[in-house]
Motif scaffolding. Sequence first.
Motif, mmCIF file in Angstrom:
data_model
loop_
_atom_site.group_PDB
_atom_site.id
_atom_site.type_symbol
_atom_site.label_atom_id
_atom_site.label_comp_id
_atom_site.label_asym_id
_atom_site.label_seq_id
_atom_site.Cartn_x
_atom_site.Cartn_y
_atom_site.Cartn_z
ATOM 1 N N PRO A 87 0.828 -1.208 0.000
ATOM 2 C CA PRO A 87 0.000 0.000 0.000
ATOM 3 C C PRO A 87 0.861 1.256 0.000
ATOM 4 C CG PRO A 87 -0.805 -1.590 1.610
ATOM 5 C CD PRO A 87 0.530 -2.090 1.127
ATOM 6 N N VAL A 88 0.348 2.317 -0.596
ATOM 7 C CA VAL A 88 1.088 3.569 -0.753
ATOM 8 C C VAL A 88 0.899 4.440 0.493
ATOM 9 C CG1 VAL A 88 1.296 5.664 -2.140
ATOM 10 C CG2 VAL A 88 0.814 3.466 -3.244
ATOM 11 N N THR A 89 2.026 4.873 1.051
ATOM 12 C CA THR A 89 1.980 5.791 2.191
ATOM 13 C C THR A 89 1.955 7.230 1.693
ATOM 14 O OG1 THR A 89 4.371 5.935 2.358
ATOM 15 C CG2 THR A 89 3.279 4.174 3.649
ATOM 16 N N LEU A 90 1.634 8.134 2.600
ATOM 17 C CA LEU A 90 1.627 9.548 2.246
ATOM 18 C C LEU A 90 3.009 9.997 1.776
ATOM 19 C CD1 LEU A 90 0.237 12.299 2.057
ATOM 20 C CD2 LEU A 90 0.736 12.624 4.490
ATOM 21 N N GLY A 91 4.059 9.538 2.457
ATOM 22 C CA GLY A 91 5.414 9.916 2.055
ATOM 23 C C GLY A 91 5.730 9.485 0.640
ATOM 24 N N VAL A 92 5.368 8.265 0.299
ATOM 25 C CA VAL A 92 5.610 7.754 -1.054
ATOM 26 C C VAL A 92 4.772 8.526 -2.068
ATOM 27 C CG1 VAL A 92 5.297 5.736 -2.553
ATOM 28 C CG2 VAL A 92 6.377 5.474 -0.306
ATOM 29 N N SER A 119 6.125 10.733 -5.195
ATOM 30 C CA SER A 119 5.620 10.397 -6.525
ATOM 31 C C SER A 119 5.118 11.646 -7.248
ATOM 32 C CB SER A 119 4.501 9.362 -6.402
ATOM 33 O OG SER A 119 3.913 9.101 -7.641
ATOM 34 N N VAL A 120 4.377 12.493 -6.553
ATOM 35 C CA VAL A 120 3.876 13.731 -7.159
ATOM 36 C C VAL A 120 5.044 14.643 -7.535
ATOM 37 C CG1 VAL A 120 2.522 15.839 -6.750
ATOM 38 C CG2 VAL A 120 1.619 13.618 -6.040
ATOM 39 N N LEU A 121 6.000 14.784 -6.632
ATOM 40 C CA LEU A 121 7.185 15.596 -6.937
ATOM 41 C C LEU A 121 7.897 15.080 -8.181
ATOM 42 C CD1 LEU A 121 8.806 16.248 -3.448
ATOM 43 C CD2 LEU A 121 8.111 17.982 -5.093
ATOM 44 N N SER A 122 8.097 13.784 -8.238
ATOM 45 C CA SER A 122 8.804 13.177 -9.368
ATOM 46 C C SER A 122 8.056 13.410 -10.672
ATOM 47 C CB SER A 122 8.977 11.678 -9.117
ATOM 48 O OG SER A 122 9.513 11.035 -10.239
#
Length: 171
Positions: free
Chosen positions: A138-143, A147-150
């Motif tokens: 599952p995707v955490t907030l940090g990940v 991802s959005v930054l990238s």
Amino acid sequence: MHAKDILIDGFNRIREEVHATVEGLGPDELTARPSPDTNSIAWLVWHLTRVQDDHMADAFGREQVWLSQDWEKRFGLDLPRRDTGYGHSPAKVARVRVDSGDLLTGYYDAVHEQSLDALRGLAAQDLDRVVDERWDPPVTLGVRLVSVLSDDLQHIGQAAYLRGLLQSAAA
């Protein structure tokens, strides 16, 4: 330096690049495409902003700026209300047209402000919160934030490169 400060710095860099890339371009330059199968600066900036708006709103339990501040109506695109541009065909890319760069930077700035507001309230433990269980793991907030930054940095880099191509062709 805290993780939220690093994230805020990253998102501020995207904003700087959005403005630098769009500044001074007219509608024809913003919608120019080197070939029919490529993206325009307008589409790239609109898309990266839509992704940030969509993903940040979802992760922080907020409404998208696109809808809550009537940016959807201001753009007047012939696309579904919640469309972010993911998987767009060349024909759909061509639908993203703007009269000026101010529309693009205005929308980005509104999304940026909502993003910063959410990031300022972050605590370190918040980064471990699961925001999307459809993935394994599952995707955490940090990940999600990385991802959005990238994604945004890749797309603004593409838009800046396209600006350079257009300017060298015009010279």
